[in-house]
Enzyme design. Structure first.
Site, PDB file in Angstrom:
ATOM      1  N   HIS A  21       0.879  -1.180   0.000  1.00 45.05           N
ATOM      2  CA  HIS A  21       0.000   0.000   0.000  1.00 45.05           C
ATOM      3  C   HIS A  21       0.911   1.222   0.000  1.00 45.05           C
ATOM      4  CE1 HIS A  21      -3.586  -2.394   0.968  1.00 45.05           C
ATOM      5  NE2 HIS A  21      -2.742  -3.145   1.654  1.00 45.05           N
ATOM      6  N   HIS A 195      -8.210  -8.343  -0.527  1.00 46.52           N
ATOM      7  CA  HIS A 195      -7.765  -8.804   0.785  1.00 46.52           C
ATOM      8  C   HIS A 195      -8.808  -9.788   1.306  1.00 46.52           C
ATOM      9  CE1 HIS A 195      -5.043  -5.504   0.446  1.00 46.52           C
ATOM     10  NE2 HIS A 195      -4.679  -5.500   1.719  1.00 46.52           N
ATOM     11  N   GLU A 198      -7.246 -12.600   6.206  1.00 48.54           N
ATOM     12  CA  GLU A 198      -6.232 -12.053   7.125  1.00 48.54           C
ATOM     13  C   GLU A 198      -6.861 -12.103   8.518  1.00 48.54           C
ATOM     14  OE1 GLU A 198      -3.823  -7.863   8.041  1.00 48.54           O
ATOM     15  OE2 GLU A 198      -5.592  -7.825   6.774  1.00 48.54           O
TER      16      GLU A 198
END
Length: 335
Positions: A21, A195, A198
């Site tokens: 990022h 994503h 996680e």
């Protein structure tokens, strides 16, 4: 303790970074320099005080300070300087190619024009020392309507980014929430990543695959909780962009010695190593490799596999990919 030869191998080997990022590469020193340049008052008296605030208990506690850091980014040159600094660090770690996430909504919400954001980042990539392309991420704690509006806003700059992703707080914001915007992006010919797995359960990974049709899973470390999912990921050669230091910093694993990177590789998963938000999580690419290899039973054959996986999973043309993979094989042939 990592032996010197293996340390040199992992530091010097050519590699791709697929989970970075760009706002998360903003070092405290640059935050303060930009704050001064732009007349922004920070809540911290010094670089050291800001650094000490980088003690996170979970994903949300990190995101709070991450968005505060981004407040100093106001002008195209700010985005350029941030990106140029990252590319220089990546090149020093022998990263040959980077696929960089950026979060336009973090900035447009503050009144910074989309054009300012993408032009600064893109220009740095064009002038940088390594191959780099951009992936625009939607913030999952915001609505899908806002994501669709961001996609519309991005279309005049379609030549400057290759794909879309999904980031920010995972739990409570499943992939299904963004089905329409990902379908629209797919129709536009954009590459798709998200994503998942996680903090979220394996079900989030399954939804990212089935509902969003992603081509890569960012993180994905919780896939091991579902043997069926692991089989599927191996069968589909679905890459996981694993971020070891981030996983420790955000308490996904308590210590690096309990990280599942070696297990992922042993099961035949296409795991890669990446830095996520390196300014906040304690290190860029080589620091992530060193930390993992110091704590886990990993050797040069794993290093080679991770390097190859990173280029195989990259959104590169066949010729570029072949050239990078040949460079990896040549490097390991000599080592």
């Amino acid at each position: 303790m990592l032996n010197e030869q293996l340390r040199q191998t992992i530091e010097q080997m050519p590699k791709a970074e697929l989970h970075i990022h760009i706002e998360g590469s903003l070092e405290p020193e640059l935050i303060f320099a930009l704050a001064q340049r732009n007349g922004v008052t920070l809540a911290y008296p010094s670089v050291e005080a800001l650094r000490q605030a980088y003690a996170f208990t979970d994903l949300q506690s990190f995101l709070d300070i991450y968005y505060a850091g981004a407040s100093v980014l106001l002008h195209e040159q700010d985005f350029y300087d941030m990106t140029a600094a990252y590319l220089k660090r990546a090149a020093a770690d022998n990263v040959r190619h980077a696929e960089i996430f950026f979060d336009p909504q973090t900035h447009t919400a503050r009144g910074v024009p989309f054009e300012t954001v993408i032009n600064g980042i893109w220009r740095a990539c064009q002038e940088g020392p390594i191959s780099a392309s951009l992936i625009m991420c939607f913030l999952r704690h915001l609505s899908e309507e806002e994501a669709l509006a961001t996609l519309d806003e991005a279309l005049p700059y379609r030549d400057k980014f290759i794909g879309v992703g999904l980031d920010s707080s995972e739990v409570g914001h499943p992939p299904e929430k963004f089905a329409r915007v990902f379908e629209r992006a797919r129709q536009l010919g954009l590459r798709l990543v998200a994503h998942a797995g996680e903090e979220g359960s394996p079900a989030y990974i399954e939804s990212a695959l089935d509902v969003l049709n992603v081509e890569r899973i960012d993180h994905g470390v919780r896939c091991l909780e579902s043997p069926e999912l692991v089989e599927r990921l191996v069968r589909e050669r679905m890459a996981l962009t694993v971020c070891p230091l981030s996983n420790i910093k955000l308490r996904v694993f308590d210590v690096m010695g309990s990280h599942n990177l070696r297990t992922l590789l042993d099961k035949g998963l296409a795991a890669t190593v990446n830095s996520d938000d390196p300014a906040y999580f304690g290190g860029y690419m080589n620091a992530n490799f060193v930390a993992a290899f110091e704590a886990l039973p990993l050797d040069a054959s794993h290093a080679r596999q991770l390097a190859r996986n990173s280029f195989e999973a990259a959104f590169l043309g066949p010729e570029q990919k072949r050239a990078f993979l040949a460079e990896v094989d040549t490097f390991f042939g000599a080592h």
